[in-house]
Design an enzyme around this catalytic site. Structure first.
Site, short mmCIF file in Angstrom:
data_model
loop_
_atom_site.label_atom_id
_atom_site.label_comp_id
_atom_site.label_asym_id
_atom_site.label_seq_id
_atom_site.Cartn_x
_atom_site.Cartn_y
_atom_site.Cartn_z
N ASP A 191 -37.40 -24.95 48.71
CA ASP A 191 -37.77 -26.23 49.34
C ASP A 191 -38.72 -27.07 48.49
O ASP A 191 -39.54 -27.82 49.01
CB ASP A 191 -38.40 -26.00 50.74
CG ASP A 191 -37.45 -25.26 51.67
OD1 ASP A 191 -36.23 -25.48 51.54
OD2 ASP A 191 -37.93 -24.47 52.50
N GLN B 206 -32.73 -21.97 46.67
CA GLN B 206 -33.91 -21.10 46.86
C GLN B 206 -34.91 -21.28 45.71
O GLN B 206 -34.99 -22.38 45.17
CB GLN B 206 -33.46 -19.63 47.00
CG GLN B 206 -32.75 -19.33 48.32
CD GLN B 206 -31.29 -19.67 48.35
OE1 GLN B 206 -30.56 -19.32 47.45
NE2 GLN B 206 -30.83 -20.35 49.38
N LYS C 259 -35.54 -29.77 45.31
CA LYS C 259 -34.45 -29.70 44.32
C LYS C 259 -33.36 -30.74 44.61
O LYS C 259 -32.83 -31.36 43.70
CB LYS C 259 -33.84 -28.28 44.32
CG LYS C 259 -34.82 -27.19 43.95
CD LYS C 259 -34.22 -25.81 44.07
CE LYS C 259 -33.90 -25.38 45.48
NZ LYS C 259 -35.08 -25.19 46.35
N GLY D 52 -31.04 -25.68 52.09
CA GLY D 52 -31.04 -27.00 52.72
C GLY D 52 -31.64 -27.96 51.73
O GLY D 52 -32.84 -27.89 51.43
N HIS D 53 -30.81 -28.80 51.13
CA HIS D 53 -31.27 -29.72 50.09
C HIS D 53 -31.20 -31.15 50.61
O HIS D 53 -30.13 -31.66 50.90
CB HIS D 53 -30.42 -29.56 48.82
CG HIS D 53 -30.53 -28.20 48.22
ND1 HIS D 53 -29.79 -27.79 47.13
CD2 HIS D 53 -31.32 -27.14 48.54
CE1 HIS D 53 -30.13 -26.54 46.83
NE2 HIS D 53 -31.05 -26.13 47.67
P1 GDP Z 1 -34.95 -28.31 48.41
O1 GDP Z 1 -34.45 -27.20 49.26
O2 GDP Z 1 -35.68 -27.82 47.21
O3 GDP Z 1 -33.89 -29.32 48.05
O4 GDP Z 1 -36.04 -29.09 49.29
P2 GDP Z 1 -35.89 -29.54 50.83
O5 GDP Z 1 -34.97 -30.68 50.90
O6 GDP Z 1 -35.58 -28.37 51.68
O7 GDP Z 1 -37.37 -29.93 51.17
C1 GDP Z 1 -38.05 -30.93 50.46
C2 GDP Z 1 -38.46 -32.02 51.45
O8 GDP Z 1 -39.42 -32.84 50.85
C3 GDP Z 1 -37.33 -32.93 51.86
O9 GDP Z 1 -37.54 -33.36 53.18
C4 GDP Z 1 -37.47 -34.11 50.89
O10 GDP Z 1 -36.93 -35.34 51.41
C5 GDP Z 1 -38.95 -34.18 50.76
N1 GDP Z 1 -39.46 -34.68 49.49
C6 GDP Z 1 -38.96 -34.48 48.23
N2 GDP Z 1 -39.79 -35.01 47.30
C7 GDP Z 1 -40.82 -35.55 47.98
C8 GDP Z 1 -42.03 -36.21 47.58
O11 GDP Z 1 -42.30 -36.38 46.41
N3 GDP Z 1 -42.87 -36.61 48.56
C9 GDP Z 1 -42.61 -36.40 49.88
N4 GDP Z 1 -43.50 -36.82 50.77
N5 GDP Z 1 -41.50 -35.78 50.29
C10 GDP Z 1 -40.62 -35.36 49.36
P1 IMO Z 2 -33.50 -23.99 49.52
O1 IMO Z 2 -32.32 -23.97 48.57
C1 IMO Z 2 -36.63 -21.71 51.48
C2 IMO Z 2 -35.66 -17.60 52.68
C3 IMO Z 2 -35.59 -17.30 54.16
C4 IMO Z 2 -36.09 -15.87 54.15
C5 IMO Z 2 -35.47 -15.30 52.89
C6 IMO Z 2 -34.19 -14.52 53.12
O2 IMO Z 2 -33.42 -24.99 50.57
O3 IMO Z 2 -34.77 -24.01 48.74
P2 IMO Z 2 -31.70 -15.33 53.65
O4 IMO Z 2 -31.14 -16.08 54.82
O5 IMO Z 2 -31.49 -15.99 52.34
O6 IMO Z 2 -31.28 -13.89 53.63
O7 IMO Z 2 -33.30 -15.30 53.92
O8 IMO Z 2 -35.21 -16.41 52.05
N1 IMO Z 2 -34.79 -18.71 52.21
C7 IMO Z 2 -35.24 -19.91 51.87
N2 IMO Z 2 -36.49 -20.44 51.93
N3 IMO Z 2 -35.62 -22.44 50.98
C8 IMO Z 2 -34.37 -21.92 50.90
O9 IMO Z 2 -33.36 -22.57 50.29
C9 IMO Z 2 -34.13 -20.62 51.39
N4 IMO Z 2 -33.03 -19.84 51.48
C10 IMO Z 2 -33.46 -18.67 51.96
O10 IMO Z 2 -36.41 -18.15 54.90
O11 IMO Z 2 -37.48 -15.85 54.00
MG MG Z 3 -34.56 -26.57 51.25
#
Ligand code: GDP
Ligand code: IMO
Ligand code: MG
Length: 427
Positions: A13, A223, A16, A40-41
């Site tokens: 998270d 991840q 990415k 979840g991206h």
């Molecule tokens: P990922 O799994 O690495 O793609 O990240 P996620 O999408 O799960 O979580 C990142 C969250 O931070 C998302 O809601 C993005 O829209 C948000 N985000 C990304 N970059 C920034 C930033 O620079 N500032 C803020 N406030 N939010 C951001």
């Molecule tokens: P993105 O790509 C954050 C975590 C779960 C749990 C562990 C194992 O959005 O960064 P699983 O269902 O993979 O067997 O769970 O890994 N986990 C993540 N945490 N971002 C993710 O993906 C994750 N995908 C799995 O919360 O701790």
């Molecule tokens: Mg994510």
């Protein structure tokens, strides 16, 4: 030629999705190489928000080929739902392909995931319940089903008879749960077969042709390094290899073709699920950061645990992935903090450590050693160049570069595509 691996540097998270979207216009191909719909991206562009789970975050650019590589585990039901959702938003998905070698999440996998977590009780991992662990387990045990098997109904039926006997035995005897019906699974998956047919491809020639042509390719990691099954905080990890090595095996692109590895890091740390987190903030200040950063999971909606930036994790990640460029995200979330801490070491059992130790019990109970830096107490969200960032903010970034051992080439100051400060291009 430019073949860039993008990995999460922490526990996932890191943002990415935003970075992939940012680069996708400049590359010819984006390849997802591991994980499944546990990811979840999020991509925010022109006031619209997309959450991608299986589909590569480059999909918003119709000219960019988006490949789901064989290292990914694909839940066909989740994939088709996601596909429909983005198509209804007018997104062109004709350039999307799935490797016929990718393994499938079968209906019993999420059920077994949840039951196994329930049985673990207080020792549970906090998985996403998407069946990712059980699907990889079957892959390694060599009883998994691959996407290409959908095109072989006779084989599918014969193999399912064998595998389902094992699964139903576990479900009924071990967990006292309901068995699955063979015909129902067959009917369901054969229906998916026809709907997935246009996307299923042998990606070997597609990827090799792109490499041969000298196309720009971006490998989208899911991840993060600390969730890597080998390098992470085992057993509190996912079941794939989100680090740079996994990107190569999951896509069929050899290490010798990689030109750069980009690590995405948050300006602080978050973690969803259980497991050690030395810099965790469990106080109201942590709650404040969670709210400011909207730290709630994109996939499960769970509140993310929040903590200071951990440079021991940062350096470990840089060194094990070979990261040569950092993207630092969510810098804006720290805009109203007076004093910012960075963890530069751990104290455990009378010893000092500069990297996460394998013994997770020691990691859980270690004392973080902090360096304190002055905050900048002003908004960064409207900055358009790196030099516009407040002095203390640039000093913070320089301190992270120094402690992690890699340059910060891109700084993100908001979720929108536009809120990005590029010091050097990533691809
Ligand atoms: P990922 O799994 O690495 O793609 O990240 P996620 O999408 O799960 O979580 C990142 C969250 O931070 C998302 O809601 C993005 O829209 C948000 N985000 C990304 N970059 C920034 C930033 O620079 N500032 C803020 N406030 N939010 C951001
Ligand atoms: P993105 O790509 C954050 C975590 C779960 C749990 C562990 C194992 O959005 O960064 P699983 O269902 O993979 O067997 O769970 O890994 N986990 C993540 N945490 N971002 C993710 O993906 C994750 N995908 C799995 O919360 O701790
Ligand atoms: Mg994510």
């Amino acid at each position: 030629m430019s073949v860039v691996i993008l990995v999460g540097g922490q526990w996932g998270d890191e943002g990415k999705g935003k970075v992939i979207d940012l680069c996708a216009d400049d590359v010819q191909m984006v390849v997802r190489s591991q994980g499944g719909n546990n990811a979840g991206h999020t991509v925010v562009t022109q006031g619209k928000q997309f959450a991608f789970h299986l589909i590569p975050s480059g999909i918003l650019f119709p000219q960019t080929k988006c490949v789901i590589g064989h290292g990914v585990v694909v839940d066909p039901r989740a994939f088709l739902q996601e596909l429909e959702a983005i198509r209804s938003e007018g997104v062109d998905v004709r350039n999307l392909v799935i490797s016929d070698r990718a393994h499938m999440v079968m209906p019993y996998h999420p059920v077994l995931d949840k039951l196994s977590e329930q049985q673990l009780g207080d020792d549970r991992l906090g998985t996403t319940w998407r069946g990712i662990g059980p699907a990889y387990e079957d892959k390694v045990r060599r009883i998994g089903f691959r996407i290409g098997d959908l095109q072989k109904p006779v084989f599918l039926k014969k193999k399912l008879r064998f595998v389902l006997r094992l699964k139903n035995e576990a479900l009924t005897r071990l967990y006292n749960s309901e068995p699955f019906d063979e015909q129902a699974i067959l009917d369901e998956y054969l229906e998916y077969a026809s709907r997935l047919e246009p996307y299923i491809k042998d990606i070997y020639p597609i990827v090799q042709t792109a490499l041969g042509r000298g196309d720009k390719i971006l490998l989208e990691g899911a991840q993060g390094a600390m969730l890597d099954v080998d390098l992470g905080t085992y057993p509190y990890v996912t079941s794939s290899a989100p680090t740079a090595g996994g990107a190569c095996t999951g896509s069929g692109i050899p290490p010798s073709k990689i030109t750069k590895t980009v690590g995405v890091f948050k300006a602080y740390t978050t973690r969803v699920g259980y497991g050690p987190f030395p810099t965790e903030l469990t106080d109201t200040f942590g709650d404040k950061i969670r709210e400011r950063g909207h730290e709630y999971g994109t996939t499960t909606g769970r509140a993310r645990r929040v903590g200071w930036f951990d440079a021991c994790v940062g350096r470990y990640s840089v060194n094990t992935n070979g990261i040569n460029a950092i993207v630092l995200t969510k810098v804006d979330v720290l805009d109203e903090v007076d004093k910012i801490k960075v963890c530069t070491g751990y104290r455990s059992k009378g010893e000092e450590w500069s990297h996460p130790m394998a013994n997770i019990s020691h990691l859980k109970h270690c004392e973080p050693i902090y360096e304190e830096l002055a905050g900048w107490n002003s908004s960064t969200t409207d900055c358009t160049t790196y030099d516009e960032l407040p002095l203390n903010c640039r000093a913070y970034i320089a301190a992270l570069e120094e402690s992690c051992g890699a340059r910060v080439d891109v700084v993100s100051v908001g979720p929108d595509r536009a809120q990005t400060l590029v010091r050097a291009p990533l691809v």
